[in-house]
Design a protein around this motif. Sequence first.
Motif, PDB file in Angstrom:
ATOM      1  N   PRO A   1      43.208  47.922  40.925  1.00  0.00           N
ATOM      2  CA  PRO A   1      42.834  46.505  40.757  1.00  0.00           C
ATOM      3  C   PRO A   1      42.530  45.770  42.056  1.00  0.00           C
ATOM      4  O   PRO A   1      41.711  44.845  42.058  1.00  0.00           O
ATOM      5  CB  PRO A   1      44.083  45.894  40.084  1.00  0.00           C
ATOM      6  CG  PRO A   1      44.801  47.040  39.471  1.00  0.00           C
ATOM      7  CD  PRO A   1      44.521  48.226  40.340  1.00  0.00           C
ATOM      8  N   VAL A   2      43.143  46.183  43.177  1.00  0.00           N
ATOM      9  CA  VAL A   2      42.853  45.519  44.459  1.00  0.00           C
ATOM     10  C   VAL A   2      41.391  45.780  44.823  1.00  0.00           C
ATOM     11  O   VAL A   2      40.613  44.857  45.084  1.00  0.00           O
ATOM     12  CB  VAL A   2      43.786  46.027  45.589  1.00  0.00           C
ATOM     13  CG1 VAL A   2      43.397  45.395  46.917  1.00  0.00           C
ATOM     14  CG2 VAL A   2      45.250  45.736  45.271  1.00  0.00           C
ATOM     15  N   GLU A   3      41.017  47.058  44.800  1.00  0.00           N
ATOM     16  CA  GLU A   3      39.631  47.439  45.152  1.00  0.00           C
ATOM     17  C   GLU A   3      38.640  46.851  44.149  1.00  0.00           C
ATOM     18  O   GLU A   3      37.575  46.332  44.529  1.00  0.00           O
ATOM     19  CB  GLU A   3      39.542  48.986  45.186  1.00  0.00           C
ATOM     20  CG  GLU A   3      38.160  49.556  45.415  1.00  0.00           C
ATOM     21  CD  GLU A   3      37.337  49.683  44.125  1.00  0.00           C
ATOM     22  OE1 GLU A   3      36.199  49.176  44.132  1.00  0.00           O
ATOM     23  OE2 GLU A   3      37.817  50.239  43.134  1.00  0.00           O
ATOM     24  N   MET A   4      38.982  46.909  42.861  1.00  0.00           N
ATOM     25  CA  MET A   4      38.079  46.393  41.808  1.00  0.00           C
ATOM     26  C   MET A   4      37.799  44.908  42.033  1.00  0.00           C
ATOM     27  O   MET A   4      36.660  44.439  41.973  1.00  0.00           O
ATOM     28  CB  MET A   4      38.720  46.598  40.422  1.00  0.00           C
ATOM     29  CG  MET A   4      38.790  48.054  39.977  1.00  0.00           C
ATOM     30  SD  MET A   4      40.157  48.368  38.853  1.00  0.00           S
ATOM     31  CE  MET A   4      39.605  47.610  37.349  1.00  0.00           C
ATOM     32  N   THR A   5      38.869  44.158  42.340  1.00  0.00           N
ATOM     33  CA  THR A   5      38.735  42.713  42.549  1.00  0.00           C
ATOM     34  C   THR A   5      37.880  42.430  43.779  1.00  0.00           C
ATOM     35  O   THR A   5      36.958  41.603  43.741  1.00  0.00           O
ATOM     36  CB  THR A   5      40.133  42.071  42.724  1.00  0.00           C
ATOM     37  OG1 THR A   5      40.906  42.379  41.560  1.00  0.00           O
ATOM     38  CG2 THR A   5      40.050  40.577  42.903  1.00  0.00           C
TER      39      THR A   5
ATOM     40  N   THR B   1      51.185  38.836  31.667  1.00  0.00           N
ATOM     41  CA  THR B   1      51.041  38.181  32.970  1.00  0.00           C
ATOM     42  C   THR B   1      49.959  38.863  33.828  1.00  0.00           C
ATOM     43  O   THR B   1      49.624  40.034  33.610  1.00  0.00           O
ATOM     44  CB  THR B   1      52.386  38.198  33.738  1.00  0.00           C
ATOM     45  OG1 THR B   1      52.848  39.552  33.840  1.00  0.00           O
ATOM     46  CG2 THR B   1      53.434  37.365  33.017  1.00  0.00           C
ATOM     47  N   THR B   2      49.462  38.096  34.785  1.00  0.00           N
ATOM     48  CA  THR B   2      48.394  38.604  35.656  1.00  0.00           C
ATOM     49  C   THR B   2      48.934  39.684  36.609  1.00  0.00           C
ATOM     50  O   THR B   2      49.989  39.493  37.231  1.00  0.00           O
ATOM     51  CB  THR B   2      47.818  37.450  36.502  1.00  0.00           C
ATOM     52  OG1 THR B   2      47.346  36.431  35.618  1.00  0.00           O
ATOM     53  CG2 THR B   2      46.671  37.915  37.385  1.00  0.00           C
ATOM     54  N   HIS B   3      48.203  40.781  36.732  1.00  0.00           N
ATOM     55  CA  HIS B   3      48.594  41.834  37.687  1.00  0.00           C
ATOM     56  C   HIS B   3      48.611  41.251  39.110  1.00  0.00           C
ATOM     57  O   HIS B   3      47.584  40.697  39.554  1.00  0.00           O
ATOM     58  CB  HIS B   3      47.607  43.004  37.634  1.00  0.00           C
ATOM     59  CG  HIS B   3      47.801  43.884  36.443  1.00  0.00           C
ATOM     60  ND1 HIS B   3      47.394  43.524  35.173  1.00  0.00           N
ATOM     61  CD2 HIS B   3      48.392  45.107  36.320  1.00  0.00           C
ATOM     62  CE1 HIS B   3      47.715  44.484  34.328  1.00  0.00           C
ATOM     63  NE2 HIS B   3      48.321  45.461  34.985  1.00  0.00           N
ATOM     64  N   PRO B   4      49.708  41.397  39.844  1.00  0.00           N
ATOM     65  CA  PRO B   4      49.752  40.869  41.211  1.00  0.00           C
ATOM     66  C   PRO B   4      48.720  41.531  42.117  1.00  0.00           C
ATOM     67  O   PRO B   4      48.276  40.945  43.103  1.00  0.00           O
ATOM     68  CB  PRO B   4      51.190  41.168  41.670  1.00  0.00           C
ATOM     69  CG  PRO B   4      51.691  42.233  40.756  1.00  0.00           C
ATOM     70  CD  PRO B   4      50.968  42.065  39.459  1.00  0.00           C
ATOM     71  N   GLU B   5      48.300  42.753  41.750  1.00  0.00           N
ATOM     72  CA  GLU B   5      47.295  43.457  42.582  1.00  0.00           C
ATOM     73  C   GLU B   5      45.960  42.698  42.586  1.00  0.00           C
ATOM     74  O   GLU B   5      45.209  42.760  43.564  1.00  0.00           O
ATOM     75  CB  GLU B   5      47.063  44.886  42.061  1.00  0.00           C
ATOM     76  CG  GLU B   5      48.282  45.801  42.128  1.00  0.00           C
ATOM     77  CD  GLU B   5      49.150  45.736  40.878  1.00  0.00           C
ATOM     78  OE1 GLU B   5      49.000  44.776  40.076  1.00  0.00           O
ATOM     79  OE2 GLU B   5      49.996  46.632  40.709  1.00  0.00           O
ATOM     80  N   ILE B   6      45.656  42.021  41.475  1.00  0.00           N
ATOM     81  CA  ILE B   6      44.397  41.254  41.427  1.00  0.00           C
ATOM     82  C   ILE B   6      44.490  40.077  42.395  1.00  0.00           C
ATOM     83  O   ILE B   6      43.566  39.809  43.169  1.00  0.00           O
ATOM     84  CB  ILE B   6      44.102  40.771  39.979  1.00  0.00           C
ATOM     85  CG1 ILE B   6      43.857  41.979  39.071  1.00  0.00           C
ATOM     86  CG2 ILE B   6      42.907  39.817  39.961  1.00  0.00           C
ATOM     87  CD1 ILE B   6      43.554  41.636  37.622  1.00  0.00           C
TER      88      ILE B   6
ATOM     89  N   LYS C   1      45.096  48.956  26.755  1.00  0.00           N
ATOM     90  CA  LYS C   1      44.509  49.345  28.050  1.00  0.00           C
ATOM     91  C   LYS C   1      42.983  49.292  28.016  1.00  0.00           C
ATOM     92  O   LYS C   1      42.363  49.946  27.179  1.00  0.00           O
ATOM     93  CB  LYS C   1      44.961  50.767  28.383  1.00  0.00           C
ATOM     94  CG  LYS C   1      45.696  50.886  29.695  1.00  0.00           C
ATOM     95  CD  LYS C   1      46.300  52.259  29.822  1.00  0.00           C
ATOM     96  CE  LYS C   1      45.879  52.998  31.066  1.00  0.00           C
ATOM     97  NZ  LYS C   1      45.987  52.251  32.291  1.00  0.00           N
ATOM     98  N   THR C   2      42.408  48.506  28.920  1.00  0.00           N
ATOM     99  CA  THR C   2      40.951  48.472  29.035  1.00  0.00           C
ATOM    100  C   THR C   2      40.523  48.722  30.492  1.00  0.00           C
ATOM    101  O   THR C   2      39.353  48.973  30.758  1.00  0.00           O
ATOM    102  CB  THR C   2      40.383  47.115  28.562  1.00  0.00           C
ATOM    103  OG1 THR C   2      41.307  46.087  28.880  1.00  0.00           O
ATOM    104  CG2 THR C   2      40.151  47.111  27.074  1.00  0.00           C
ATOM    105  N   ASP C   3      41.500  48.612  31.421  1.00  0.00           N
ATOM    106  CA  ASP C   3      41.260  48.935  32.846  1.00  0.00           C
ATOM    107  C   ASP C   3      40.054  48.223  33.438  1.00  0.00           C
ATOM    108  O   ASP C   3      39.211  48.846  34.101  1.00  0.00           O
ATOM    109  CB  ASP C   3      41.095  50.457  33.016  1.00  0.00           C
ATOM    110  CG  ASP C   3      42.388  51.197  32.751  1.00  0.00           C
ATOM    111  OD1 ASP C   3      43.451  50.652  33.090  1.00  0.00           O
ATOM    112  OD2 ASP C   3      42.342  52.301  32.177  1.00  0.00           O
ATOM    113  N   CYS C   4      39.986  46.927  33.207  1.00  0.00           N
ATOM    114  CA  CYS C   4      38.811  46.167  33.648  1.00  0.00           C
ATOM    115  C   CYS C   4      39.235  44.858  34.322  1.00  0.00           C
ATOM    116  O   CYS C   4      40.206  44.217  33.909  1.00  0.00           O
ATOM    117  CB  CYS C   4      37.943  45.874  32.429  1.00  0.00           C
ATOM    118  SG  CYS C   4      36.471  44.917  32.781  1.00  0.00           S
ATOM    119  N   VAL C   5      38.520  44.492  35.377  1.00  0.00           N
ATOM    120  CA  VAL C   5      38.654  43.155  35.973  1.00  0.00           C
ATOM    121  C   VAL C   5      37.270  42.515  35.874  1.00  0.00           C
ATOM    122  O   VAL C   5      36.249  43.200  36.041  1.00  0.00           O
ATOM    123  CB  VAL C   5      39.117  43.231  37.450  1.00  0.00           C
ATOM    124  CG1 VAL C   5      39.231  41.826  38.050  1.00  0.00           C
ATOM    125  CG2 VAL C   5      40.456  43.953  37.568  1.00  0.00           C
TER     126      VAL C   5
END
Length: 376
Positions: free
Chosen positions: A14-18, A55-60, A211-215
């Motif tokens: 999620p860090v890289e995706m964001t 809740t929102t993933h902290p990685e985002i 699970k959809t694994d999307c940002v």
Amino acid sequence: MKENEILKRYGADPVEMTMTLLEYAGLADDIPGADAHIGIKPNLVCQTPAEYGATTHPEIVEGIIRYLQEHGFSKISVIEGSWVGDSTAEAYVLCGYQTVCEKYQVPFIDTQKDSSHRRDCGGMELSVCDAVSGLDYLINVPVLKGHCQTKMTCALKNMKGLIPNSEKRRFHTIGLHQPIAHLSCGIHQDFIVIDHICGDPTFEEGGNPLKTDCVMAAKDPVLVDAYACKLLGLTADDVQYVRLAEKLGVGSAGLAKARVLVLNEKGEILKEFAADGKEPYEKNLTSKDRMFEVSVDIDECDSCSACFSSLTEALYHLKEDGLLEEQKLSKIAIGQGHRGKTGEYGIGNCCQKFTHYIPGCPPKEEEIYKVLQEWN
Ligand code: SF4
């Protein structure tokens, strides 16, 4: 990026995706100067880790902070208030935000502890936390998920974390949809990063993550909420506040004119399609997938989300445990509209004049689960 675009990135980081989404969107160019005070508003509705689907993933949020700091922005705050009945301070720790904020030296503002002011929100006066007034640019980071009262929650409804608890309660007494729509007239969200990694399509409190694994990223909260409706097997007409916000000029729910761009890890367009077209990467849910049927008649009148959610979760677990069919209760009352009234069975302090009621404001799901069996 354009107002009619929705960006998506699928993956496992999620860090890289964001960061990939923000680079493509050119977020830095949209912010009014290097000195701008930027607020990041996640969803920390309750004290459960993001894997539960609430809740929102902290990685985002970490990805957003890293992007901003790498582009020279230093005045950044994370700002949020949990729902009535849960503590933001505890959610801050349990959901992994303390770790992120300390690592990047970014302050966290707990709006449950903030003062507030009255503000005109498109012709409706609402209380808004004072911290909002100090922001020059607001990045909203909602979770795309279901909601037991409004059916769907994403960008527009996430603004509720920026009002005091007393106003959150009052929202439920003035129709919920109207004030949610008006709130986005009073608080402008400049950019939206949507956590679509594993939101619970049934409840805002999570527990059944999908699970959809999307940002995703967008500029228009009405557009992205209309698209969220579509992904949950609904239409914008099913969620009153989306159409109301559109009428108030907050944005456009016109999916026919919107484009979805799916990016790869290099930030190149992998696929582009119409927002009202077929989804190439994920299954649209149907209302049957989202909702469960209960035989109990709920007499709901102006209940707070946390209260109603506790009741529906308790009923859901009774059903899962095969106990709901045995329930002999025909009617259960819940909500602020029952205050001062009498009746037989009620949930929460608002029903304290009822012959039988479960105390709490809101009462916990486990307590409701236990007492409903005793009432049976
Ligand atoms: S008891 Fe009443 S005021 Fe308290 S959470 Fe429930 S509905 Fe809201």
